[in-house]
Enzyme design. Sequence first.
Site, PDB file in Angstrom:
ATOM      1  CG  ASP A  65      -1.792   4.840   3.812  1.00 64.23           C
ATOM      2  OD1 ASP A  65      -1.833   5.065   2.581  1.00 64.23           O
ATOM      3  OD2 ASP A  65      -2.652   5.259   4.603  1.00 64.23           O
ATOM      4  CG  LEU A 104       4.610   4.188  -5.979  1.00 60.08           C
ATOM      5  CD1 LEU A 104       5.377   3.224  -6.866  1.00 60.08           C
ATOM      6  CD2 LEU A 104       5.317   4.389  -4.666  1.00 60.08           C
ATOM      7  CG  HIS A 135      -2.017   1.017   1.151  1.00 60.09           C
ATOM      8  ND1 HIS A 135      -3.310   0.746   1.519  1.00 60.09           N
ATOM      9  CD2 HIS A 135      -2.022   2.318   0.774  1.00 60.09           C
ATOM     10  CE1 HIS A 135      -4.058   1.827   1.369  1.00 60.09           C
ATOM     11  NE2 HIS A 135      -3.284   2.808   0.916  1.00 60.09           N
ATOM     12  N   GLY A 182      -2.386  12.073   5.254  1.00 64.62           N
ATOM     13  CA  GLY A 182      -1.294  11.180   4.900  1.00 64.62           C
ATOM     14  C   GLY A 182       0.071  11.628   5.359  1.00 64.62           C
TER      15      GLY A 182
END
Length: 424
Positions: free
Chosen positions: A306, A64, A61, A325
């Site tokens: 992640d 990119l 996970h 994130g």
Amino acid sequence: MKTSVLIRNARMASGSCPADILISGGVISGKAPAGTLSADSAETVIDAAGKLVLPGLFDIHAHLCQPGREDKERIATATAAALHGGVTGLMAMPDTAPVMDNAAQITTFMEICRTDALVDVIPSGCLTKGDGGEEQASYDSLRAKGVRFITDGDRAPDNMLLLYRAMQYASNLNLTFALRGDVPALTARAAMHPGTTSYRLGLTGSPSCAEEIGLETIIRLSVDTGNSLHVQTVSTAGSADILRRCKPETAGLSAEVSLHHLLFTHEDVGCYDTNYKTVPPLRDRKDVDALIEAVNDGTIDCIVSDHTPCTPFSKLQDFVVAPQGMISLDTFLPAIYQYLVKTGRMSWETVVRACSDAPRRLMGLPPVSLEEGVPANLVVFDPEGETPVTDETLRSRARNTPFLGKTLQGKVEAVVFGEQTYLF
């Protein structure tokens, strides 16, 4: 001419006696008790005394970003960061620009990987066209390109009829649906976990029950349609309990947890620190404890990064509008060591299972072996070393990590991956 590397005094996660490992031409050509293999023919000699040799990790996970979002990350920088964190394989989320919802886009992505990627990269494919949640993507063409996981990434499905029909359609394609438990109507305006911190900061909370209700729903859909289901980024103790109850009687059910959900709680948000804003949000300490237990007993199969790069400007915005994130690849193995292994909360054997063996099994790949005659894919990790996290040391293009300016205990000393040897 074949390159050769000799790793002396290698200690394995299994606790076996130290050994010398000789790698020639990208293959483990010799393995013997420590001190018995000659270094005469080796071009590179690594002394692993006091260190640990692990199989290369695999992260299923990671975002990119390339093509289309090179302002956040590039495949070259993301895979360099992966090596720095002990990761030799990645599954890329499909949220590129345009998204990977068709065979042509998968081809474009893989062409970039062939020239720029330093580790193995496998693409996932979109659940819906344009990642929009309204129309099913072409699963046949994605499967023909080698896609095994179907997902809309961090976007949780809210059209249950579409999801049900998509699962029915894909029931004979041998695909795995990778989905996050959620009820978007309950979490659409949420910024973090509801609790003392959200109350103090005046932020709307994302209730744990939303994840748990959504998880029960997607498990029922997968059972009814006969599809394999991989549950993404489990974050609550209740979700761990649901998985523990359902896995023994549900074929093809697996799950992952993001590393940050094993390390941090909502209290780390402090005074609106957007580096701790994630989806799902960071939870309570009881959730962290339950998730670690679920990894240890195998209820949760994988630990994932992640890895979610963000531009510096976007993370400097107000907490409510800043993107979710954090980046995790650069610091993946050192963070696992400092927070989980060194504290006695997780064994090295569990780390290997959750970060190398299980991810590869779910991808249909063989496990990495450290035995003679197999391709080299290993990490030399120094528990006594240090990993400073600075602008100069990060390989990722992004900087949205709560570790920036700090030093982690433990260091990836070297990665031997095929014929390539990387020393750090």
